[in-house]
Motif scaffolding. Sequence first.
Motif, PDB file in Angstrom:
ATOM      1  N   PHE A  75     -12.679  -4.096   0.768  1.00 39.08           N
ATOM      2  CA  PHE A  75     -12.007  -4.402  -0.597  1.00 39.08           C
ATOM      3  C   PHE A  75     -10.699  -4.897  -0.693  1.00 39.08           C
ATOM      4  O   PHE A  75     -10.338  -5.811  -1.464  1.00 39.08           O
ATOM      5  CB  PHE A  75     -11.783  -2.878  -1.421  1.00 39.08           C
TER       6      PHE A  75
ATOM      7  N   SER B 251      -8.634   1.275  -8.706  1.00 40.11           N
ATOM      8  CA  SER B 251      -8.784   2.095  -7.560  1.00 40.11           C
ATOM      9  C   SER B 251      -9.043   3.544  -7.863  1.00 40.11           C
ATOM     10  O   SER B 251      -8.671   3.774  -9.064  1.00 40.11           O
ATOM     11  CB  SER B 251      -7.341   1.871  -6.878  1.00 40.11           C
TER      12      SER B 251
ATOM     13  N   SER C 259      -7.589  12.018   2.199  1.00 43.65           N
ATOM     14  CA  SER C 259      -8.222  10.670   1.406  1.00 43.65           C
ATOM     15  C   SER C 259      -9.571  10.561   1.750  1.00 43.65           C
ATOM     16  O   SER C 259     -10.343  10.012   1.031  1.00 43.65           O
ATOM     17  CB  SER C 259      -7.417   9.282   2.119  1.00 43.65           C
TER      18      SER C 259
ATOM     19  N   VAL D 269       0.925  -1.146   0.138  1.00 46.49           N
ATOM     20  CA  VAL D 269      -0.055  -0.065  -0.017  1.00 46.49           C
ATOM     21  C   VAL D 269       0.836   1.124   0.053  1.00 46.49           C
ATOM     22  O   VAL D 269       0.547   2.199  -0.586  1.00 46.49           O
ATOM     23  CB  VAL D 269      -0.878  -0.030   1.391  1.00 46.49           C
TER      24      VAL D 269
ATOM     25  N   PRO E  50      -6.587   3.721  -0.919  1.00 46.22           N
ATOM     26  CA  PRO E  50      -5.944   2.428  -0.985  1.00 46.22           C
ATOM     27  C   PRO E  50      -6.529   1.180  -1.386  1.00 46.22           C
ATOM     28  O   PRO E  50      -8.008   1.221  -1.119  1.00 46.22           O
ATOM     29  CB  PRO E  50      -5.062   2.006   0.309  1.00 46.22           C
ATOM     30  N   GLY E  51      -5.982   0.265  -2.284  1.00 42.91           N
ATOM     31  CA  GLY E  51      -6.855  -0.995  -2.483  1.00 42.91           C
ATOM     32  C   GLY E  51      -7.181  -0.940  -3.825  1.00 42.91           C
ATOM     33  O   GLY E  51      -7.136   0.022  -4.791  1.00 42.91           O
ATOM     34  N   VAL E  52      -8.144  -2.002  -4.118  1.00 35.96           N
ATOM     35  CA  VAL E  52      -8.876  -2.071  -5.465  1.00 35.96           C
ATOM     36  C   VAL E  52     -10.158  -2.059  -5.250  1.00 35.96           C
ATOM     37  O   VAL E  52     -10.800  -3.085  -4.400  1.00 35.96           O
ATOM     38  CB  VAL E  52      -8.373  -3.355  -6.091  1.00 35.96           C
ATOM     39  N   LEU E  53     -11.131  -1.409  -5.977  1.00 37.20           N
ATOM     40  CA  LEU E  53     -12.737  -1.007  -5.710  1.00 37.20           C
ATOM     41  C   LEU E  53     -13.053  -2.323  -6.389  1.00 37.20           C
ATOM     42  O   LEU E  53     -14.352  -2.760  -6.467  1.00 37.20           O
ATOM     43  CB  LEU E  53     -13.121   0.216  -5.873  1.00 37.20           C
TER      44      LEU E  53
ATOM     45  N   GLN F 115       1.649   1.628  -3.602  1.00 34.56           N
ATOM     46  CA  GLN F 115       0.466   1.945  -4.329  1.00 34.56           C
ATOM     47  C   GLN F 115       0.587   3.580  -4.072  1.00 34.56           C
ATOM     48  O   GLN F 115       0.042   4.426  -5.050  1.00 34.56           O
ATOM     49  CB  GLN F 115      -0.752   1.339  -3.716  1.00 34.56           C
TER      50      GLN F 115
ATOM     51  N   LYS G 204     -13.170  10.127  -0.246  1.00 32.52           N
ATOM     52  CA  LYS G 204     -14.106   9.226  -0.028  1.00 32.52           C
ATOM     53  C   LYS G 204     -15.270   9.750  -0.002  1.00 32.52           C
ATOM     54  O   LYS G 204     -16.389   9.669  -0.442  1.00 32.52           O
ATOM     55  CB  LYS G 204     -13.862   8.491   1.284  1.00 32.52           C
TER      56      LYS G 204
ATOM     57  N   TRP H 264     -10.489   6.504 -12.382  1.00 32.84           N
ATOM     58  CA  TRP H 264      -9.836   5.262 -12.104  1.00 32.84           C
ATOM     59  C   TRP H 264      -8.416   5.160 -12.303  1.00 32.84           C
ATOM     60  O   TRP H 264      -8.068   5.770 -13.372  1.00 32.84           O
ATOM     61  CB  TRP H 264     -10.531   4.004 -13.000  1.00 32.84           C
TER      62      TRP H 264
END
Length: 820
Positions: A448, A339, A205, A100, A344-347, A103, A209, A323
């Motif tokens: 996720f 993402s 962040s 992460v 962080p992560g993959v949606l 990322q 969101k 994206w």
Amino acid sequence: MKIFKFLLSLSLLLGLIYFLDKPISLKEPLPDDPTKFKEVNVPAIGPFFSPFTGFWQNAESVKDLVPTKIEVPEMKGKVNIAFDERLVPHIFAENMEDAVFAQGYVVAKMRYFQMDLISRAAGGRLAEIVGADGLENDLLKRRQGMAYGAELAVASWKQDPEVNALMEAFTAGVNKYVSELKPKDYPIELKLLGYKPEPWSFYKSALIKKYMDQTLCFGEDDLEASNALKILGNDTFQRLYPEVDPKESPVIPIGTPWNFTPVKPNEKPEIQEAIGLIHHKVYEKERAVLGSNNWAVSGSKTRSGKPILSNDPHLKLTLPSIWFEVQIQTPTANFYGVSVPGIPGVLIGFNENIAWGETNVGHDMNDWYQISWTDKAKTSYQYDGGVKAAKIVVDSFRVKGRDSLVYDTVRWTEWGPVVYESNNEAWHDLAMHWVGHEKPNPKELLTFFGLGAGKNYDDYRQALTNYDYPAQNFVFASKDGDIGITANGIFPIKNKEQGRFVQDGTNSKNGWAGFVPKNQVPATKNPQRGFVASANQKSTDETYPYYYNSPHFDYYRGRYINRRLAEMDSVTALDMMKLQNDNYSIHAEEGMKAMLSQLDTTQLDNIQKQVLNKMRSWDFRFDKDKVEPVVFVTWWQKFYEMSFEEVLGYPDSIPMLKPERWRVIDLAQNYPNDIIFDDKKTPERETAKNISTASFKATTKELAENLLKPDFSWSSYKKTSIMHVARIPAFSKMDLPVGGYGQAPNAISSGNGPSWRMVVELGDVVKAWGVFPGGQSGNPGSPFYMTGIDKWVAGEYNELFFMKNATDSRQPIIYSIQIN
């Protein structure tokens, strides 16, 4: 004399340097009133054109991509980032925190301005970089409580050790890149706007969101519905605005049993007509142009015998894209997808075992309450028979080009912030109760990561328990053969029609009775029909025991997708790609039938009859080269506006609800003599026949000249453009030759559409394809800024390179970054 000339030249040079190094404040007339002016701040142009730090330094080529090593002492292990031919980073790490971190570093390197701009837009800080033009946005976002919601999210994330550690790693990765930036390396937009990058934070962040929350679960029509109810009366209101389309094909198949005892709502709220007219001009809403599709087909209907999952979220099209493609592999997980830069992560994505995707549920989770103040200063209000003190918050705003701060006072109540406020006592002050102001589950970001590491249906369902909002239709498929879909999130428990109108804020019983238990939200697994699908339509049939409403459910895409999937057999990935790009519209199919059924052809001249014959043979597809879509859209709009002229004719200060498309079609076809079609300004009694004929004649008159042009088409009329996130035309892609329509699966409008198309075929070896209309890089000077647009326009896909390990050489790797 020479000394004088030298001194004069030196003075002019120094003056020019000073001028070029300072921002300029200008004034330009307002378009609607040339006697009034607004401030326009022009950034200093000297630094922008500097050969050492200016825009010249932002030009990139593939040759600039050289292997890089980065030393980060606080890392727990080693990370290798391999970039493929499309600049997709494949991150290989020894643990998830380091992955992460990587990322965060990579997404900041490629998308920092986008991340910063969105966080500023959500947090009410645009005016700091763009001047007075951004102040209206900033005032509204703070008044709507976006910053408050982000602060709640940060506090919640910090409560969970795992989420806190991941967010700290991601933030550190972003800041590692920001700390390396020199002025010459600043994103070109920062140079244009004349500001420096800031360190990243949890809060920024959370603002991103919150930006997504507002995009996806902020929709409501309470003010408009309240006015329509008051003006039209309950009988006419219910006739024009029924909540159920009998042709609806919901997300969860009709007839699905609900084996649970529902939680009871509060006592039924009082009759809403008591509220009276609402005079506020509503803020700009964009929910009517948003939508998405997803579905999963069981192996019983596919050629391979294994499930296929498809997802294409429809959002505002921007450059760079919303994206960012990425693969993350650690000893415990290996997943690929897209993402949102800043989170962080993959949606939306897949791993070796499962695939998942989302569409917006679209339930109304934003209710309005009339506040009854007890004093002129508006410091307290009536509540449950007593008096409550409002929380007074004074926000300050920095505006570029101004020396002094701008202040705004926001009053917070038990319901939430008072967003609509007026000094006119005849108007109503309205407080907003929004689900985005609920403290989220501390583990929400683990949703996720749980999906990324998931192996089966149970893992999918467990991951969803962490997720609160915005509510999404999570579609699922596994190589084991299971498929499923869950309308997942927290759903307010309401009485029938509660939250459909502005409510009395003096009574707490007008509030929500908590949230639907997670084990009672709409869901289905392996339905008999062999597929699951969603396209923002209603979640369930009318047997579902909880009431919910929406400002605008979809009434056409979902029906068509369900129709086509039911017809298909021996399905392949190519079939799914074709369905994602399908331009057929049931709205056109049924709208044309209704208008044609009422058209008086005896009143048409020869040219109009020629147009009519062409429309009668149309296949209801919004293909780019056809002219029939232009005629239909123009005719439909005129038919709609003429039918509801009285309803639509109120001023902005009295917002009115617009009837749904399906209801207009139903009235025209089945009740053509309804009083709604009568124009009260004329002595005659108009019917749907009069409206259809008049609107068709007006359409042919308006389009007559264009219909004679050989290059006139749906795409040239629609003018789909992908604008730069800061609306800079030079960094945008204009007038794309694409078809599509908002009420077709390929829901491309002038500025919205499929922001990511993905098809995943599960099996012993997973295969996946995807494309978005843009590139990985956010730098307009990069060859990777627009790489996906041509394929997206053509309806083509990239085969996604799901690397097995860091040495996988099945496709070329163009460069790498090692972090130690």
